[in-house]
Design a protein around this motif. Structure first.
Motif, PDB file in Angstrom:
ATOM      1  N   ALA A  23       5.955  17.469   0.466  1.00 51.07           N
ATOM      2  CA  ALA A  23       5.248  16.205   0.642  1.00 51.07           C
ATOM      3  C   ALA A  23       6.042  15.070   0.009  1.00 51.07           C
ATOM      4  O   ALA A  23       6.769  15.276  -0.967  1.00 51.07           O
ATOM      5  CB  ALA A  23       3.861  16.274   0.015  1.00 51.07           C
ATOM      6  N   GLN A  24       5.915  13.886   0.580  1.00 51.81           N
ATOM      7  CA  GLN A  24       6.555  12.698   0.028  1.00 51.81           C
ATOM      8  C   GLN A  24       5.591  11.519   0.135  1.00 51.81           C
ATOM      9  O   GLN A  24       4.669  11.509   0.961  1.00 51.81           O
ATOM     10  CB  GLN A  24       7.852  12.378   0.781  1.00 51.81           C
ATOM     11  N   SER A  25       5.835  10.548  -0.705  1.00 58.63           N
ATOM     12  CA  SER A  25       5.015   9.336  -0.675  1.00 58.63           C
ATOM     13  C   SER A  25       5.895   8.144  -0.324  1.00 58.63           C
ATOM     14  O   SER A  25       7.102   8.144  -0.568  1.00 58.63           O
ATOM     15  CB  SER A  25       4.341   9.114  -2.034  1.00 58.63           C
ATOM     16  N   TYR A  26       5.264   7.148   0.255  1.00 59.30           N
ATOM     17  CA  TYR A  26       5.956   5.921   0.660  1.00 59.30           C
ATOM     18  C   TYR A  26       5.120   4.744   0.199  1.00 59.30           C
ATOM     19  O   TYR A  26       3.931   4.646   0.533  1.00 59.30           O
ATOM     20  CB  TYR A  26       6.136   5.885   2.177  1.00 59.30           C
ATOM     21  N   SER A  85       0.846  -1.189   0.000  1.00 60.00           N
ATOM     22  CA  SER A  85       0.000   0.000   0.000  1.00 60.00           C
ATOM     23  C   SER A  85       0.884   1.242   0.000  1.00 60.00           C
ATOM     24  O   SER A  85       2.110   1.140   0.170  1.00 60.00           O
ATOM     25  CB  SER A  85      -0.924  -0.005   1.216  1.00 60.00           C
ATOM     26  N   ALA A  86       0.279   2.392  -0.213  1.00 61.77           N
ATOM     27  CA  ALA A  86       1.022   3.653  -0.281  1.00 61.77           C
ATOM     28  C   ALA A  86       0.554   4.611   0.809  1.00 61.77           C
ATOM     29  O   ALA A  86      -0.621   4.610   1.197  1.00 61.77           O
ATOM     30  CB  ALA A  86       0.858   4.298  -1.653  1.00 61.77           C
ATOM     31  N   ARG A  87       1.482   5.410   1.313  1.00 64.62           N
ATOM     32  CA  ARG A  87       1.192   6.459   2.280  1.00 64.62           C
ATOM     33  C   ARG A  87       1.811   7.770   1.783  1.00 64.62           C
ATOM     34  O   ARG A  87       2.827   7.748   1.082  1.00 64.62           O
ATOM     35  CB  ARG A  87       1.793   6.156   3.654  1.00 64.62           C
ATOM     36  N   LYS A 126      -6.144   1.034   6.991  1.00 57.27           N
ATOM     37  CA  LYS A 126      -4.694   0.988   7.144  1.00 57.27           C
ATOM     38  C   LYS A 126      -4.297   1.790   8.386  1.00 57.27           C
ATOM     39  O   LYS A 126      -4.929   2.777   8.729  1.00 57.27           O
ATOM     40  CB  LYS A 126      -3.978   1.569   5.916  1.00 57.27           C
ATOM     41  N   HIS A 127      -3.240   1.352   9.037  1.00 56.23           N
ATOM     42  CA  HIS A 127      -2.695   2.091  10.164  1.00 56.23           C
ATOM     43  C   HIS A 127      -1.310   2.608   9.783  1.00 56.23           C
ATOM     44  O   HIS A 127      -0.466   1.841   9.310  1.00 56.23           O
ATOM     45  CB  HIS A 127      -2.595   1.212  11.416  1.00 56.23           C
TER      46      HIS A 127
END
Length: 251
Positions: free
Chosen positions: A189-192, A159-161, A232-233
């Protein structure tokens, strides 16, 4: 018979003065590769407003040719100025508290929500006059699928955050107004994205912003926001490893 002696003097003389040299090449030539010039009226004792005795003060020349360290629009004769030297108001290598778990300030986005926001830290500063400030920050970020207040766990849910960091400026340090809260400076901002074999590690986010402030006491409020998918957590620690803040003033 009387004799008349006529003495002729030049109407002007063009002399060059040399200090430490017998062959001056300018009106005033100070020789020697280690020579210096001292003007005591410009030192930290006599001009503490513009020379703090720690950082070198910039020298200016007014319209009369006088050397001054007062960058006033009144040619160095009045208070204040609009072209003062650039100064760092503060440099802080650990401006975010590490917290009880030593993982920084933690923001949890629980399974029943897809977004979360919170205050990371607040930093006070003051300015002697109206000025343009530049704020630069670098913040370490640690992401976990479990609450970082308790433990850290790598993601394995494919999944992505995403997360954002920004700061607001509290003018006069009297609490953020609705207008001040709406102005988000230094937004980054960044994505993971994780696979089924995620690993733990620190990422770093850098940002900077500018604003004009009046004289007085002020404060910077750093905020973070995070989003993830349904059920999601996401737990994020800000500033647990390294963080740096620099505030530079152009007055």
């Amino acid at each position: 018979m009387k004799k008349i002696i006529l003495l002729l003097f030049p109407l002007w003389m063009n002399a060059q003065i040399g200090i430490g040299t017998a062959n001056p090449l300018a009106d005033l030539h100070v020789g020697g590769n280690t020579s210096t010039i001292r003007i005591e009226s410009l030192n930290a004792v006599n001009s503490p407003m513009y020379n703090n005795g720690i950082k070198p003060a910039h020298a200016f020349v007014n319209d009369s040719g006088d050397v001054t360290i007062n960058p006033s629009v009144l040619n160095g004769t009045g208070p204040g100025g609009i072209i003062a030297p650039i100064n760092f108001l503060l440099t802080n290598n650990n401006f975010i508290p590490d917290g009880a778990s030593n993982r920084g300030q933690i923001l949890n986005n629980i399974t029943s929500a897809t977004s979360s926001a919170g205050l990371i830290t607040t930093v006070d500063f003051s300015s002697a006059g109206t000025a343009l400030i530049e704020v630069k920050y670098s913040i370490s970020v640690l992401l976990s699928k479990t609450d970082l207040n308790i433990s850290e766990t790598a993601f394995n849910d494919v999944s992505a955050r995403t997360y954002k960091i920004y700061f607001c400026i509290d003018i006069n340090d009297d609490g953020l107004s609705a207008i001040e809260l709406s102005k988000k400076y230094g937004l980054n901002a960044q994505s993971y994205a994780s696979d089924d074999q995620g690993i733990l590690g620190y990422a770093y986010t850098n940002g900077h912003g500018y604003s004009t402030i009046p004289a007085g006491n002020h404060s910077l409020h750093f905020f973070a926001e995070t989003t993830d998918g349904a059920n999601k957590h996401t737990s994020i620690g800000f500033g647990g490893m390294q963080d740096l803040l620099r505030v530079r003033i152009y007055n």
